[in-house]
Design a protein around this motif. Structure first.
Motif, PDB file in Angstrom:
ATOM      1  N   ASN A 414       0.830  -1.205   0.000  1.00 53.57           N
ATOM      2  CA  ASN A 414       0.000   0.000   0.000  1.00 53.57           C
ATOM      3  C   ASN A 414       0.861   1.249   0.000  1.00 53.57           C
ATOM      4  O   ASN A 414       0.351   2.365   0.046  1.00 53.57           O
ATOM      5  CB  ASN A 414      -0.966   0.019   1.185  1.00 53.57           C
ATOM      6  N   SER A 415       2.167   1.080  -0.092  1.00 52.98           N
ATOM      7  CA  SER A 415       3.087   2.215  -0.029  1.00 52.98           C
ATOM      8  C   SER A 415       3.082   3.010  -1.324  1.00 52.98           C
ATOM      9  O   SER A 415       2.729   2.513  -2.391  1.00 52.98           O
ATOM     10  CB  SER A 415       4.507   1.727   0.274  1.00 52.98           C
ATOM     11  N   ALA A 416       3.486   4.265  -1.203  1.00 55.83           N
ATOM     12  CA  ALA A 416       3.614   5.162  -2.350  1.00 55.83           C
ATOM     13  C   ALA A 416       4.871   5.999  -2.163  1.00 55.83           C
ATOM     14  O   ALA A 416       5.286   6.277  -1.035  1.00 55.83           O
ATOM     15  CB  ALA A 416       2.385   6.061  -2.480  1.00 55.83           C
ATOM     16  N   GLU A 417       5.499   6.375  -3.269  1.00 55.93           N
ATOM     17  CA  GLU A 417       6.696   7.202  -3.188  1.00 55.93           C
ATOM     18  C   GLU A 417       6.794   8.099  -4.411  1.00 55.93           C
ATOM     19  O   GLU A 417       6.209   7.828  -5.460  1.00 55.93           O
ATOM     20  CB  GLU A 417       7.958   6.364  -3.015  1.00 55.93           C
ATOM     21  N   LEU A 418       7.543   9.204  -4.223  1.00 60.18           N
ATOM     22  CA  LEU A 418       7.672  10.234  -5.247  1.00 60.18           C
ATOM     23  C   LEU A 418       9.106  10.317  -5.745  1.00 60.18           C
ATOM     24  O   LEU A 418      10.055  10.325  -4.945  1.00 60.18           O
ATOM     25  CB  LEU A 418       7.283  11.604  -4.673  1.00 60.18           C
TER      26      LEU A 418
END
Length: 467
Positions: A414-418
């Motif tokens: 469920n992680s997100a990164e930029l």
């Protein structure tokens, strides 16, 4: 008026009446307003650090990698039976309704059943609106009418998002629905003529949406159909020369659509064909040098199409090639540093292409690399925090790239990164509410990103959330 009502509902929900006292200036920003609320100090409360419950403050580094510590709201980790974490303020037990202890379900889709609330042994329903206080960047929006994964999502010219097909409960779907960002509501529209998943959907210059191929309930598909947003009607158009799924479809600068590769009938494909919207006809063009599926295709600023990686007869591929629409010829270009499939490729504002993650011959990858069309050379850039494949990557209006979810070496994410192209550095951002892969992510005209559906290995979602 809507924002005032929303603030009132949250204040009402978080006010714990006679059982609470105000703690030191707890507030959070919501639509430029500061909402002050109180937290319980009862012995069983999540806000009491001496209690025996398993809640942890979100600003404590843990294996959950919770990132909502950047919110000014004091947040705590609420967990579901299948170990999905939510961040929300401390809430007194009498406020929460019990959920089904057998199925761990709530009567409302707007709540989630949590099992570590310190109200134990009772599992309770946590309203998702409370997580808006603590999830940095993400907020839940309307639920789709149909549960689905392996579907497509297309941003229409009027800013709405069209979701098509996919898979659920042993069947491929022909259902279609539209999301309206101005209301957050999903409305069902005309069904496709053919049920399909793992297909492609391309928004044409005339505003219509072209859906191609995929796999249906009776096998691989070569059919294509057009959706007209002005009528909500699907019309069958010319069939492709080859049935294919796990292929790509790229809208060219002249408005035609290029379909490449894929898989069908126990065979990897190197064929490519172009669709002409003015005639509704597919014309075969030059074959790729390498047969491949689960690859990517990116339309470059110079009009050429870059195809990268995928899987073929010899496993995952690191090869890349360029298609020139003016000649119909494919030319091999520099190889990537890593062989990969189920990865993403994003055309950046500077014209370079960012490839991220995917599955390789030794597992999921966290590596990322940049292709420079002016030199044909790949350069490694910063690694993602998580190895992932089957994820999404969205180029934001500020030029950064948002990567969400997927499947990694340790499970569903469920992680997100930029990614910041100016520095080559990845920064973790707020987690999505649900782990998901085979989901979609669409950049809206207002700059937000809409994530829809997907699968976490046990549950197929109809939920949607906005970043």
């Amino acid at each position: 008026m809507a924002s005032i009502t929303f603030l009132f509902l949250i204040i009402s929900f978080l006010s714990l009446k006679d059982r609470t006292i105000a703690l030191s200036s707890s507030s959070c920003a919501l639509q430029s307003a500061n909402v002050e609320f109180t937290l319980s100090t009862a012995s069983h409360s999540a806000s009491n650090p001496t209690s025996s419950c398993s809640l942890q403050q979100c600003n404590i580094t843990s294996s959950d990698n919770l990132t909502c510590s950047l919110s000014p709201t004091p947040c705590f980790n609420y967990r579901t039976a299948n170990n999905i974490s939510y961040c929300a303020p401390a809430i007194d037990c009498p406020v929460l309704q019990p959920c089904n202890n057998m199925t761990y379900s709530c009567a409302s889709n707007d709540s989630v059943c949590i099992v570590n609330s310190c109200c134990s042994p009772i599992a309770v329903c946590l309203p998702l609106l409370t997580t808006n206080f603590c999830i940095r960047g993400w907020s839940m929006t309307g639920f789709m009418n149909v549960v689905r994964y392996a579907h497509t999502a297309s941003t229409l010219l009027d800013g709405k998002v069209l979701v098509t097909g996919g898979y659920f409960s042993g069947r491929y779907l022909n259902s279609v629905e539209q999301y309206d960002p101005s209301t957050g509501v999903w409305i069902q529209t005309g069904n496709m003529n053919v049920a399909r998943g793992l297909h492609t959907a391309s928004t044409l210059l005339n505003g219509k949406v072209l859906v191609t191929g995929g796999i249906g309930n009776s096998g691989y598909l070569n059919s294509a159909e057009l959706y007209d947003p002005s009528t909500g009607v699907w019309t069958q158009t010319g069939n492709m020369s080859f049935a294919r799924y796990y292929h790509t479809a790229s809208t060219l600068l002249d408005g035609k659509v290029l379909a490449t590769g894929g898989y069908a009938s126990n065979s990897y494909l190197n064929s490519a064909e172009q669709y002409n919207p003015s005639t509704g006809v597919w014309i075969q063009t030059g074959n790729m040098n390498v047969a491949r599926q689960t690859h990517t295709a990116s339309t470059l600023l110079n009009g050429k199409v870059l195809v990268t990686g995928g899987s073929g007869n010899s496993g995952y591929l690191n090869s890349a090639e360029l298609y020139d629409p003016s000649t119909g010829v494919w030319t091999q270009t520099g190889n990537m540093s890593f062989a990969r499939g189920y990865h993403t490729a994003s055309t950046l504002l500077n014209g370079k292409v960012l490839v991220t993650g995917g599955d390789g011959n030794s597992g999921s990858l966290n590596s990322a690399e940049l292709y420079d069309p002016s030199t044909g050379v790949w350069t490694q850039t910063g690694n993602m925090s998580f190895a992932r494949g089957y994820h999404t990557a969205s180029t934001l209006l500020d030029g950064k790239v948002l990567v969400t979810g997927g499947s990694g070496n340790s499970g569903y994410l469920n992680s997100a990164e930029l990614y910041d192209p100016s520095t080559g550095v990845w920064t973790q951002t707020g987690n999505m509410s649900f782990a998901r892969y085979y989901h979609t992510a669409s950049t809206l005209l207002n700059g937000k990103v809409l994530v829809t559906g997907g699968y976490n290995g046990g549950i197929v979602w109809n939920s949607a959330e906005l970043y």
